[in-house]
Design a protein around this motif. Sequence first.
Motif, mmCIF file in Angstrom:
data_model
loop_
_atom_site.group_PDB
_atom_site.id
_atom_site.type_symbol
_atom_site.label_atom_id
_atom_site.label_comp_id
_atom_site.label_asym_id
_atom_site.label_seq_id
_atom_site.Cartn_x
_atom_site.Cartn_y
_atom_site.Cartn_z
ATOM 1 N N TRP A 16 0.854 -1.182 0.000
ATOM 2 C CA TRP A 16 0.000 0.000 0.000
ATOM 3 C C TRP A 16 0.886 1.227 0.000
ATOM 4 C CZ3 TRP A 16 -4.665 1.845 -0.777
ATOM 5 C CH2 TRP A 16 -5.011 3.089 -0.250
ATOM 6 N N ASN A 17 0.697 2.151 -0.963
ATOM 7 C CA ASN A 17 1.544 3.347 -1.031
ATOM 8 C C ASN A 17 0.745 4.636 -0.862
ATOM 9 O OD1 ASN A 17 0.239 3.708 -3.446
ATOM 10 N ND2 ASN A 17 2.087 3.845 -4.677
ATOM 11 N N LYS A 18 -0.372 4.579 -0.180
ATOM 12 C CA LYS A 18 -1.262 5.708 0.119
ATOM 13 C C LYS A 18 -2.102 6.161 -1.065
ATOM 14 C CE LYS A 18 1.559 7.362 3.890
ATOM 15 N NZ LYS A 18 2.373 8.410 4.440
ATOM 16 N N THR A 19 -1.855 5.625 -2.263
ATOM 17 C CA THR A 19 -2.706 5.938 -3.412
ATOM 18 C C THR A 19 -3.429 4.702 -3.912
ATOM 19 O OG1 THR A 19 -0.946 5.555 -5.025
ATOM 20 C CG2 THR A 19 -1.173 7.795 -4.153
ATOM 21 N N GLY A 20 -3.014 3.554 -3.429
ATOM 22 C CA GLY A 20 -3.635 2.306 -3.847
ATOM 23 C C GLY A 20 -2.718 1.137 -3.563
ATOM 24 N N PHE A 21 -3.213 -0.040 -3.841
ATOM 25 C CA PHE A 21 -2.439 -1.252 -3.625
ATOM 26 C C PHE A 21 -1.648 -1.612 -4.876
ATOM 27 C CE2 PHE A 21 -5.638 -1.948 -0.333
ATOM 28 C CZ PHE A 21 -4.828 -2.351 0.709
ATOM 29 N N PHE A 22 -0.504 -2.210 -4.661
ATOM 30 C CA PHE A 22 0.319 -2.766 -5.729
ATOM 31 C C PHE A 22 0.448 -4.257 -5.439
ATOM 32 C CE2 PHE A 22 4.626 -4.201 -6.829
ATOM 33 C CZ PHE A 22 4.546 -4.104 -8.198
#
Length: 101
Positions: A16-22
């Motif tokens: 999770w990078n605060k804009t969405g999941f990878f």
Amino acid sequence: MYFVIANATKYKALYWNKTGFFLCYKRLEKSKFKWPRKLNGRVLNLSPQQWQWLYAARQELSLPIMNKLKDWLDKSALSVNNQSLLGKAIHYTLGQWSNSR
């Protein structure tokens, strides 16, 4: 969060990078991952900086391969019958391409 499937031929990473999941998924054909389950009795964690290094290396290594695949798909789409199974697969993949980046 990282997952190694029981037989150690498949690996998934969720970040999770605060804009969405990878989500990263890798399957080995002929070998197995050597993954430490625990390090001195504790779960192994990566710092955000270590994760960024891993992600950057993955991007650097996979981008040329993905570009070659896209070139092949574009060329093949012109010569393969659209109604064949291969033609359908190629056109489906090209239709999904923008979602894969």
